[in-house]
Write a protein that holds these residues in place. Sequence first.
Motif, PDB file in Angstrom:
ATOM      1  N   MET A  95       0.899  -1.180   0.034  1.00 23.65           N
ATOM      2  CA  MET A  95      -0.020  -0.185   0.025  1.00 23.65           C
ATOM      3  C   MET A  95       0.986   1.198  -0.055  1.00 23.65           C
ATOM      4  N   ILE A  96       0.675   2.281  -1.040  1.00 20.30           N
ATOM      5  CA  ILE A  96       1.317   3.293  -1.020  1.00 20.30           C
ATOM      6  C   ILE A  96       0.694   4.578  -0.466  1.00 20.30           C
ATOM      7  N   ASP A  97       1.127   5.240   0.349  1.00 18.36           N
ATOM      8  CA  ASP A  97       0.510   6.435   0.805  1.00 18.36           C
ATOM      9  C   ASP A  97       0.970   7.436   0.195  1.00 18.36           C
ATOM     10  N   ILE A  98      -0.122   8.143  -0.686  1.00 18.94           N
ATOM     11  CA  ILE A  98       0.059   9.435  -1.434  1.00 18.94           C
ATOM     12  C   ILE A  98      -0.224  10.539  -0.678  1.00 18.94           C
ATOM     13  N   ILE A  99       0.707  11.475  -0.556  1.00 21.41           N
ATOM     14  CA  ILE A  99       0.311  12.676   0.565  1.00 21.41           C
ATOM     15  C   ILE A  99      -0.100  13.832  -0.364  1.00 21.41           C
ATOM     16  N   VAL A 100      -1.403  14.469   0.307  1.00 21.29           N
ATOM     17  CA  VAL A 100      -1.492  15.774  -0.606  1.00 21.29           C
ATOM     18  C   VAL A 100      -1.855  16.929   0.755  1.00 21.29           C
ATOM     19  N   GLY A 101      -1.589  17.772   0.625  1.00 19.68           N
ATOM     20  CA  GLY A 101      -2.020  18.965   1.605  1.00 19.68           C
ATOM     21  C   GLY A 101      -2.332  20.348   1.181  1.00 19.68           C
ATOM     22  N   ALA A 102      -1.612  20.644   0.025  1.00 19.44           N
ATOM     23  CA  ALA A 102      -1.971  21.766  -0.419  1.00 19.44           C
ATOM     24  C   ALA A 102      -1.961  21.989  -1.896  1.00 19.44           C
ATOM     25  N   ARG A 103      -2.605  23.045  -2.201  1.00 17.39           N
ATOM     26  CA  ARG A 103      -3.207  23.271  -3.730  1.00 17.39           C
ATOM     27  C   ARG A 103      -2.277  22.619  -4.782  1.00 17.39           C
ATOM     28  N   ARG A 149      -1.424  -0.991  -4.922  1.00 15.56           N
ATOM     29  CA  ARG A 149      -2.651  -0.145  -4.230  1.00 15.56           C
ATOM     30  C   ARG A 149      -2.038   0.988  -3.591  1.00 15.56           C
ATOM     31  N   TYR A 150      -3.092   2.116  -3.437  1.00 20.49           N
ATOM     32  CA  TYR A 150      -2.521   3.326  -2.772  1.00 20.49           C
ATOM     33  C   TYR A 150      -3.535   3.819  -1.694  1.00 20.49           C
ATOM     34  N   ARG A 151      -3.330   4.605  -0.922  1.00 21.17           N
ATOM     35  CA  ARG A 151      -4.230   5.268   0.127  1.00 21.17           C
ATOM     36  C   ARG A 151      -3.848   6.631   0.076  1.00 21.17           C
ATOM     37  N   LEU A 152      -4.984   7.527  -0.393  1.00 19.72           N
ATOM     38  CA  LEU A 152      -4.577   9.097  -0.437  1.00 19.72           C
ATOM     39  C   LEU A 152      -5.083   9.695   0.877  1.00 19.72           C
ATOM     40  N   VAL A 153      -3.833  10.356   1.459  1.00 17.42           N
ATOM     41  CA  VAL A 153      -3.777  10.885   2.630  1.00 17.42           C
ATOM     42  C   VAL A 153      -3.840  12.398   2.492  1.00 17.42           C
ATOM     43  N   HIS A 154      -4.860  13.251   2.736  1.00 11.01           N
ATOM     44  CA  HIS A 154      -4.906  14.691   2.770  1.00 11.01           C
ATOM     45  C   HIS A 154      -4.664  15.014   4.105  1.00 11.01           C
ATOM     46  N   THR A 155      -3.765  16.054   4.344  1.00  9.37           N
ATOM     47  CA  THR A 155      -3.436  16.722   5.595  1.00  9.37           C
ATOM     48  C   THR A 155      -4.250  17.500   6.000  1.00  9.37           C
ATOM     49  N   GLY A 156      -4.954  18.145   5.088  1.00 13.40           N
ATOM     50  CA  GLY A 156      -5.630  19.471   5.342  1.00 13.40           C
ATOM     51  C   GLY A 156      -4.926  20.580   5.688  1.00 13.40           C
ATOM     52  N   GLN A 157      -3.819  20.605   5.208  1.00  7.77           N
ATOM     53  CA  GLN A 157      -3.046  22.031   5.336  1.00  7.77           C
ATOM     54  C   GLN A 157      -3.658  23.183   4.677  1.00  7.77           C
ATOM     55  N   HIS A 158      -4.254  22.645   3.407  1.00  2.30           N
ATOM     56  CA  HIS A 158      -5.244  23.761   2.905  1.00  2.30           C
ATOM     57  C   HIS A 158      -6.681  23.398   3.267  1.00  2.30           C
TER      58      HIS A 158
END
Length: 365
Positions: A1-9, A33-42
């Motif tokens: 499982m790959i964690d794909i990190i997003v947080g800002a625009r 497989r992946y897990r999309l992780v949104h940090t909520g930075q934006h």
Amino acid sequence: MIDIIVGARPNFMKVAPIISELEKRKAGGGRLRYRLVHTGQHYDARMSDDFFEQLGIPHPDVNLEVGSGTQAEQTGAIMTRYERLVMEKPGSLCLVVGDVTSSMACAITAQKLGVPVAHVEAGIRSGDWGMPEEINRIVTDAISDWFFTTSATANENLIKTGVSEDRMFFVGNTMIDTLLANMERLRRPRFWDRLGLQPGGYFVLTLHRPSNVDQGRQFAQLLRAISEGIRGLPAVFPVHPRTRKTLDALGFDAPGIHLVDPQPYLEFNYLVRHAKAVITDSGGVTEETTVMGIPCMTLRDSTERPETVTTGTNEILGVDPNAIRAALDRLFSHGWKKGGIPEKWDGRTGERIVAVLESLLPNDA
């Protein structure tokens, strides 16, 4: 499982092609497989939700919801919450993109928990340690295992720090994948007719870096030089929340400059595609103008994307108001350099990244 990190625009545009390729291969029997992780930075919907919808990115599997705060507060909150997630449900790889706080914080957390890190858009450097993003880049690259790069210059930067070539993969630019995939979907913003905009008859202005917008007097001088130099043409200025505060304090008044809300991806790039020129302090915008062949003036003393200058349509002007006026005079009088498109900025970067990931994670599922 790959964690794909997003947080800002900027992250959303960079992960969209990777997710698209993973989904495509999954439908064909691919094992990643992946897990999309949104940090909520934006955390403003205008800065994130619109991008998920327009770019076809699935809703995050996890939202850490860190919200606002100082850089230290956000970094700490991201690390604490991502640590909890990884300890409960560890992945096989942490994939971070770009140079935002979320990327650095999650990379540190993953490595301390024994999860390898891959950095997309690795190796870029401005040389300006006054930029928070430069610190994020350096720290993230210092602890990454694998490096996906956008240019030969980025590879050279990494080699200078001791990174071996077998850990670097020159794949191109995922932001350009996203741009090319959506070029025919770009759409006029609602204010187009109200402002009387015509193709090639207006400017796009984006300024958000603290060095430009946090000092009221300096900011006012920049706006005055732009207002005087655009020769009566309108300049559309999508205003970042940080910038709005400074403008309110200034009692903003610069003829010809029209303030609008931050624009969704499709509307913003429609504006860029049809502009006479773009005036910006954003690195990512200079990449898009390069591919679209739009004249670009960067109000900074350096850039982490030199290929937009050496190959593309971008020029570094600094922040001297007289230099801005001179560049605008040149644009009106003599035109602008045509530029070209850097190597591997061809819309296939996501495909190349996923192919490498499949070789690096042979047992991932």
